[in-house]
Design an enzyme around this catalytic site. Structure first.
Site, short mmCIF file in Angstrom:
data_model
loop_
_atom_site.label_atom_id
_atom_site.label_comp_id
_atom_site.label_asym_id
_atom_site.label_seq_id
_atom_site.Cartn_x
_atom_site.Cartn_y
_atom_site.Cartn_z
N PHE A 83 0.79 -1.27 0.01
CA PHE A 83 0.10 -0.09 0.12
C PHE A 83 0.83 1.36 -0.04
CE2 PHE A 83 -2.28 3.50 1.79
CZ PHE A 83 -3.64 3.43 1.23
N ASP A 95 9.18 2.66 1.66
CA ASP A 95 8.44 3.63 2.01
C ASP A 95 8.08 3.25 3.43
OD1 ASP A 95 5.50 4.26 2.94
OD2 ASP A 95 4.80 3.47 0.99
N LYS A 115 3.09 10.27 8.55
CA LYS A 115 2.28 9.72 9.77
C LYS A 115 3.06 10.33 11.23
CE LYS A 115 -0.15 5.85 7.95
NZ LYS A 115 -1.60 5.89 7.98
C1 LIG Z 1 2.96 2.57 3.74
C2 LIG Z 1 2.08 3.45 3.49
N1 LIG Z 1 2.25 4.44 2.50
C3 LIG Z 1 1.64 5.50 1.99
C4 LIG Z 1 0.40 5.80 2.97
C5 LIG Z 1 -0.51 6.90 2.49
O1 LIG Z 1 -0.25 7.96 3.39
P1 LIG Z 1 -1.18 9.17 3.51
O2 LIG Z 1 -2.59 8.54 3.99
O3 LIG Z 1 -0.63 10.12 4.44
O4 LIG Z 1 -1.29 9.70 2.25
C6 LIG Z 1 0.12 5.03 3.76
C7 LIG Z 1 -1.28 5.20 4.79
O5 LIG Z 1 -1.72 4.28 5.19
C8 LIG Z 1 0.94 3.71 4.11
O6 LIG Z 1 0.58 3.07 5.39
#
Ligand SMILES: Cc1ncc(COP(=O)(O)O)c(C=O)c1O
Length: 405
Positions: free
Chosen positions: A145, A232, A261
């Site tokens: 994700f 990521d 986050k």
């Molecule tokens: C691993 C990862 N990447 C990207 C995102 C996307 O982040 P945002 O919701 O701040 O755009 C998330 C959100 O849960 C995530 O867990």
């Protein structure tokens, strides 16, 4: 703003929300009015033990005093000025982050998806500038994700999920390979591939930590084939896995790391870090943002990171997370418990995750689900204690026995 200011009661406020707001998922049946430490308080002052942590955001605890103080000070001095001006919170945060995690340059963004977009764009431009227009593809993992923008949606390897259904055609240039399967990534790494992007622990996908050999193998593969390794760390970054960044937990350094986050203490902020040489791929005008690096968000993030460092919250995450997983194994109907530090996935032998989430909320305990219907995801603030874990486990135990067949 509190309920008194609105002139409405709880039912009227919820009705108003339903009338005007697009809802992402069904909400809990309370209004979150206040929060402190490990707890969120509803409109009647009931305390909810929070193992959802603002979805892995409130790492130093809700309304952390240092974060609140820095934010209040900054709001009184200047809220926004534009990225044409140097601002003190931005400069200080950039220095703190780069020096703390061993990176040379930072590009601020507003959230996780944006940080990943920046990483994808940087990798593409690096490929095209250095190897020609055919070298722009990125291999990501199945079950990953990376966000919900059109680019990060294409990077997300969940072809049949609600996340992706109905949004085709996707941004071209992505290929997927099985997570933790080095051979699959080797096969996918054809000559048109410029980067590999993975989460060190797949979060939304159901909490699957990478094997150390897998990440080490990806590092070697990228070095051999002149590809960039992108981690990521939007969910794993800033203490959650037991070190400041998960790449430190694994001892494998990526070329580009993204974060959001837990970084911001609850304010929206994200970032991408890399080497100076690589960041120089973005010449003037190539990439930018109006709000990314906003002074208030940067002040919050500075305070949050200082707090994580001073209170050694990553160490607490390591110790308390291991304790929590040991206890979680004693729960009924458990098939598997996975995780690292304070990110834990509990997989049950039946699809009870959603019902468990809403029933536990009625019992004043908050937890998260993942895309898998049998898995709950626990990402509490990193200040969580063993006593908090005991309480959480007992509420889950009681609730599982009520709802499981
Ligand atoms: C691993 C990862 N990447 C990207 C995102 C996307 O982040 P945002 O919701 O701040 O755009 C998330 C959100 O849960 C995530 O867990």
């Amino acid at each position: 703003m509190n309920m008194k200011d609105t002139g409405m009661n709880k039912a009227e406020l919820i009705e108003t929300a339903k009338k005007y707001m697009n809802e992402q998922f069904p909400r809990f049946d309370f209004i979150a009015e206040k929060a402190k430490g490990m707890y969120i308080y509803d409109e009647e002052g009931h305390a909810y033990l929070d193992f959802l942590g603002g979805i892995a955001v409130n790492a130093a605890g809700h309304c952390n005093e240092r974060v609140s103080k820095y934010v209040k000070q900054q709001v009184d001095e200047m809220v926004h000025s534009s990225n044409y001006c140097f601002t003190i919170p931005q400069i200080m945060l950039a220095k703190l982050i780069c020096e703390t995690i061993g990176m040379e340059k930072i590009q601020f963004q507003n959230c996780g998806a944006e940080a990943n977009e920046a990483a994808i764009k940087l990798a593409r431009k690096y490929g095209v500038d250095n190897y020609g227009p055919e070298r722009y593809k990125i291999v990501t993992a199945l079950n990953s994700f990376h966000g919900r923008t059109l680019g990060t949606l294409a990077a997300t390897g969940q072809p049949d999920s609600a996340i992706q259904k109905g949004f085709a055609p996707f941004t071209p240039g992505f290929k997927y390979a099985e997570f933790n399967n080095l051979e699959a990534f080797k096969e996918a790494a054809t000559d048109d591939v410029i980067a590999i992007m993975v989460e060190p622990v797949q979060g939304e996908g159901g909490v699957f930590p990478a094997d150390k050999e897998f990440l080490e193998g990806l590092r070697k593969l990228c070095d051999e084939k002149n590809m960039l390794l992108i981690f990521d760390e939007v969910q794993t970054g800033w203490g959650r896995t037991g070190e400041l960044m998960a790449y430190m937990t694994y001892g494998v350094k990526p070329d580009i790391v993204t974060m959001a986050k837990a970084m911001g203490g609850g304010l929206p902020i994200g970032a991408m870090c890399t080497s100076e040489k690589l960041m120089n791929t973005f010449g003037p005008g190539a990439h930018g943002t109006t709000f990314g690096g906003n002074p208030v968000a940067c002040a919050a993030a500075y305070a949050q990171i200082e707090e994580l460092l001073e209170k050694k919250l990553s160490e607490n995450a390591k110790e308390v997370g291991a304790y929590f997983r040991e206890k979680a194994l004693t729960l009924p109907h458990v098939k598997e418990v996975r995780g690292l530090g304070l990110i834990t996935g509990i997989e049950f032998d039946q699809n009870i995750a959603n019902e468990l989430k809403y029933t536990c909320a009625e019992k004043k305990y908050l937890l998260m689900t993942a895309v898998r219907p049998a898995v709950v995801r626990l990402v509490p603030p990193l200040i969580a204690s063993k006593e908090d874990c005991d309480k959480a486990i007992e509420i889950m135990r009681e609730t599982i026995l009520e709802i499981a067949k």
